[in-house]
Design an enzyme around this catalytic site. Structure first.
Site, mmCIF file in Angstrom:
data_model
loop_
_atom_site.group_PDB
_atom_site.id
_atom_site.type_symbol
_atom_site.label_atom_id
_atom_site.label_comp_id
_atom_site.label_asym_id
_atom_site.label_seq_id
_atom_site.Cartn_x
_atom_site.Cartn_y
_atom_site.Cartn_z
ATOM 1 N N ARG A 1 -48.003 -68.532 -9.683
ATOM 2 C CA ARG A 1 -48.221 -68.725 -8.250
ATOM 3 C C ARG A 1 -46.862 -68.797 -7.560
ATOM 4 O O ARG A 1 -45.963 -69.501 -8.035
ATOM 5 C CB ARG A 1 -49.013 -70.017 -7.970
ATOM 6 C CG ARG A 1 -50.523 -69.895 -8.193
ATOM 7 C CD ARG A 1 -51.177 -68.953 -7.176
ATOM 8 N NE ARG A 1 -52.608 -68.787 -7.388
ATOM 9 C CZ ARG A 1 -53.187 -67.819 -8.098
ATOM 10 N NH1 ARG A 1 -52.433 -66.929 -8.715
ATOM 11 N NH2 ARG A 1 -54.497 -67.723 -8.181
ATOM 12 N N ASP B 1 -44.662 -61.565 -9.847
ATOM 13 C CA ASP B 1 -45.932 -60.896 -9.512
ATOM 14 C C ASP B 1 -46.618 -61.642 -8.370
ATOM 15 O O ASP B 1 -47.709 -61.267 -7.959
ATOM 16 C CB ASP B 1 -46.853 -60.858 -10.741
ATOM 17 C CG ASP B 1 -48.082 -59.992 -10.514
ATOM 18 O OD1 ASP B 1 -47.911 -58.838 -10.057
ATOM 19 O OD2 ASP B 1 -49.209 -60.468 -10.757
ATOM 20 N N GLU C 1 -47.402 -64.401 -0.026
ATOM 21 C CA GLU C 1 -48.021 -63.099 -0.318
ATOM 22 C C GLU C 1 -49.300 -62.831 0.471
ATOM 23 O O GLU C 1 -49.647 -61.678 0.730
ATOM 24 C CB GLU C 1 -48.305 -62.968 -1.816
ATOM 25 C CG GLU C 1 -49.385 -63.915 -2.325
ATOM 26 C CD GLU C 1 -49.591 -63.810 -3.831
ATOM 27 O OE1 GLU C 1 -48.604 -63.870 -4.575
ATOM 28 O OE2 GLU C 1 -50.751 -63.665 -4.250
ATOM 29 N N HIS D 1 -49.082 -58.878 -7.142
ATOM 30 C CA HIS D 1 -50.134 -59.684 -7.776
ATOM 31 C C HIS D 1 -51.130 -58.799 -8.542
ATOM 32 O O HIS D 1 -52.344 -58.838 -8.307
ATOM 33 C CB HIS D 1 -50.865 -60.544 -6.732
ATOM 34 C CG HIS D 1 -51.399 -61.814 -7.309
ATOM 35 N ND1 HIS D 1 -51.277 -63.035 -6.703
ATOM 36 C CD2 HIS D 1 -52.052 -62.054 -8.476
ATOM 37 C CE1 HIS D 1 -51.833 -63.967 -7.445
ATOM 38 N NE2 HIS D 1 -52.304 -63.393 -8.530
HETATM 39 P P1 NAD Z 1 -54.484 -72.611 -17.843
HETATM 40 O O1 NAD Z 1 -55.184 -73.643 -17.038
HETATM 41 O O2 NAD Z 1 -55.139 -72.046 -19.050
HETATM 42 O O3 NAD Z 1 -53.055 -73.170 -18.291
HETATM 43 C C1 NAD Z 1 -52.194 -73.868 -17.443
HETATM 44 C C2 NAD Z 1 -51.328 -74.771 -18.306
HETATM 45 O O4 NAD Z 1 -50.348 -75.358 -17.455
HETATM 46 C C3 NAD Z 1 -52.119 -75.924 -18.963
HETATM 47 O O5 NAD Z 1 -51.927 -75.895 -20.361
HETATM 48 C C4 NAD Z 1 -51.513 -77.167 -18.328
HETATM 49 O O6 NAD Z 1 -51.464 -78.271 -19.202
HETATM 50 C C5 NAD Z 1 -50.132 -76.673 -17.955
HETATM 51 N N1 NAD Z 1 -49.468 -77.478 -16.938
HETATM 52 C C6 NAD Z 1 -50.013 -78.117 -15.877
HETATM 53 N N2 NAD Z 1 -49.042 -78.751 -15.178
HETATM 54 C C7 NAD Z 1 -47.876 -78.506 -15.830
HETATM 55 C C8 NAD Z 1 -46.522 -78.879 -15.583
HETATM 56 N N3 NAD Z 1 -46.185 -79.633 -14.526
HETATM 57 N N4 NAD Z 1 -45.588 -78.436 -16.424
HETATM 58 C C9 NAD Z 1 -45.914 -77.660 -17.485
HETATM 59 N N5 NAD Z 1 -47.173 -77.283 -17.777
HETATM 60 C C10 NAD Z 1 -48.136 -77.703 -16.941
HETATM 61 O O7 NAD Z 1 -54.085 -71.450 -16.806
HETATM 62 P P2 NAD Z 1 -53.808 -69.908 -17.131
HETATM 63 O O8 NAD Z 1 -55.099 -69.170 -17.207
HETATM 64 O O9 NAD Z 1 -52.876 -69.802 -18.268
HETATM 65 O O10 NAD Z 1 -53.110 -69.474 -15.761
HETATM 66 C C11 NAD Z 1 -51.802 -69.898 -15.455
HETATM 67 C C12 NAD Z 1 -51.397 -69.436 -14.056
HETATM 68 O O11 NAD Z 1 -51.466 -68.029 -13.942
HETATM 69 C C13 NAD Z 1 -52.273 -69.971 -12.918
HETATM 70 O O12 NAD Z 1 -51.418 -70.370 -11.855
HETATM 71 C C14 NAD Z 1 -53.061 -68.778 -12.463
HETATM 72 O O13 NAD Z 1 -53.448 -68.882 -11.125
HETATM 73 C C15 NAD Z 1 -52.048 -67.665 -12.696
HETATM 74 N N6 NAD Z 1 -52.663 -66.334 -12.822
HETATM 75 C C16 NAD Z 1 -51.999 -65.266 -12.313
HETATM 76 C C17 NAD Z 1 -52.552 -63.995 -12.447
HETATM 77 C C18 NAD Z 1 -51.856 -62.769 -11.935
HETATM 78 O O14 NAD Z 1 -52.492 -61.714 -11.839
HETATM 79 N N7 NAD Z 1 -50.585 -62.816 -11.619
HETATM 80 C C19 NAD Z 1 -53.775 -63.835 -13.092
HETATM 81 C C20 NAD Z 1 -54.407 -64.942 -13.624
HETATM 82 C C21 NAD Z 1 -53.832 -66.197 -13.486
#
Ligand code: NAD
Length: 328
Positions: A234, A258, A263, A294
């Site tokens: 994000r 990304d 955005e 994105h």
């Molecule tokens: P997820 O919930 O599976 O994993 C997130 C992880 O972050 C968890 O393990 C959590 O414990 C950890 N976390 C929370 N706070 C933290 C901190 N302060 N420091 C370190 N770790 C911390 O999520 P995911 O499916 O792996 O997605 C991760 C990110 O990717 C999200 O922000 C999601 O919106 C983004 N995303 C982007 C796209 C894209 O197309 N660019 C697509 C899907 C998801």
């Protein structure tokens, strides 16, 4: 049963039709995002699904309640553009698709990191100017000699750890939630160590009050001058002004993004370049920065899974059952 899909991409349509036929459920579609202006399109439907980053406000859920709709199936991970308490207030169960293809996003992050590591953008810019030279500024490091630091290792961070590990890199992870299954691929450590030691820093946390601007001016000062920042998560995780300064002053070597904090104002749209935000233009002009709009999620498998999981959830809730993907 009838379900209405907002923000439907052309590539989703064949999967919508296939799901509709298989489940004998009528599915209406629009490419328009869900918003106050489009909420009425769902009138007469039993359920709704959406995808995208346009903020959804309380009046939208109020309309759905009025139409007798009880759920909204979001075809993506992030629900930060939804007003979750307002949805609950209007009796709308929000579901998300927490994992449609973590590899899709992980691979985009690795692709950008590898491209920046080998200075592809810098060479391309030079060659456009008839400059076919190389110098100390563009000497590279092989990935197996790199330390990669992951901040956040849930679905996507875990997939990223596995790829870098397979490439022979040393992978460090900071995540307050420990996952024993990742031990073969990474070593857990603290955020400070990652900022100080990593050649590639890859962000994979959700956007939370605690993660907003987690990479700020102070964080950049701790990084190695050859560090590459990758943000597939994000935009708001990174202080954009501080990133621009860090790149200009060579506090870090490059960035692959990304996602950007602002955005929503221009991603997914077509608009004159001059009308895009100044900070985007500044970053996009740098040969050591890669920006994609994105699209890290955008693979065939991810689109198919996202659509099918969301519509299955909509069907479950309309039928009075519970979905394990409910977020409220
Ligand atoms: P997820 O919930 O599976 O994993 C997130 C992880 O972050 C968890 O393990 C959590 O414990 C950890 N976390 C929370 N706070 C933290 C901190 N302060 N420091 C370190 N770790 C911390 O999520 P995911 O499916 O792996 O997605 C991760 C990110 O990717 C999200 O922000 C999601 O919106 C983004 N995303 C982007 C796209 C894209 O197309 N660019 C697509 C899907 C998801």
């Amino acid at each position: 049963m009838k379900i209405f899909c907002y923000g439907t991409l052309a590539v989703e349509e064949p999967y919508v039709r296939a799901w509709s036929k298989k489940n004998a459920v009528e599915v209406g579609m629009t490419s328009k995002p869900l918003s106050s202006a489009t909420a009425d399109l769902a009138k007469g439907y039993d359920g709704v699904s959406t995808k995208g980053i346009v903020p959804v406000t309380a009046d939208v859920y109020a309309k759905f309640e009025e139409f007798g709709i009880k759920q909204l199936a979001v075809r993506q991970v992030g629900v930060d553009n939804q007003d979750v308490p307002a949805a609950s207030q209007h009796g709308i169960t929000l579901t998300n698709v927490a994992s449609y293809s973590p590899r899709a996003i992980a691979e985009m992050g690795v692709t950008q990191a590898m491209s920046l590591l080998r200075h592809i953008g810098i060479y391309q810019q030079r060659m456009h100017n008839g400059d076919f030279t190389w110098d100390a500024d563009t000497i590279s490091t092989e990935i197996f000699n790199c330390t990669v630091g992951l901040i956040g290792a849930g679905h996507i961070g875990a997939a990223t750890a596995q790829i870098y590990s397979a490439l022979g890199a040393k992978v460090l992870t900071y995540d307050p939630a420990y996952d024993a299954a990742l031990e073969p691929y990474t070593t857990y450590t603290d955020k400070e160590t990652i900022l100080k030691e990593a050649d590639i820093i890859s962000l994979h946390t959700p956007l939370l009050p605690s993660t907003k601007n987690m990479i700020d001016a102070a964080a950049f000062k701790k990084m190695k001058p050859n560090a590459i920042l990758i943000n597939m998560a994000r935009g708001e995780l990174v202080d954009t002004a501080a990133l621009i300064t860090a790149l200009k002053t060579k506090e870090i070597a490059g960035a692959g993004l990304d996602t950007l904090a602002n955005e929503v104002a221009f991603f997914t749209q077509k608009k004159p370049y001059a009308d895009t935000p100044q900070d985007f233009q500044e970053l996009n002009a740098m040969p050591n920065v890669i920006i994609t709009p994105h699209v890290a999620f955008f693979t065939k498998l991810a689109v198919k899974n996202g659509l099918e999981i969301a519509l299955n959830d909509a069907q479950l809730i309309i039928n009075g059952q519970k979905s394990r993907h409910a977020v409220n």
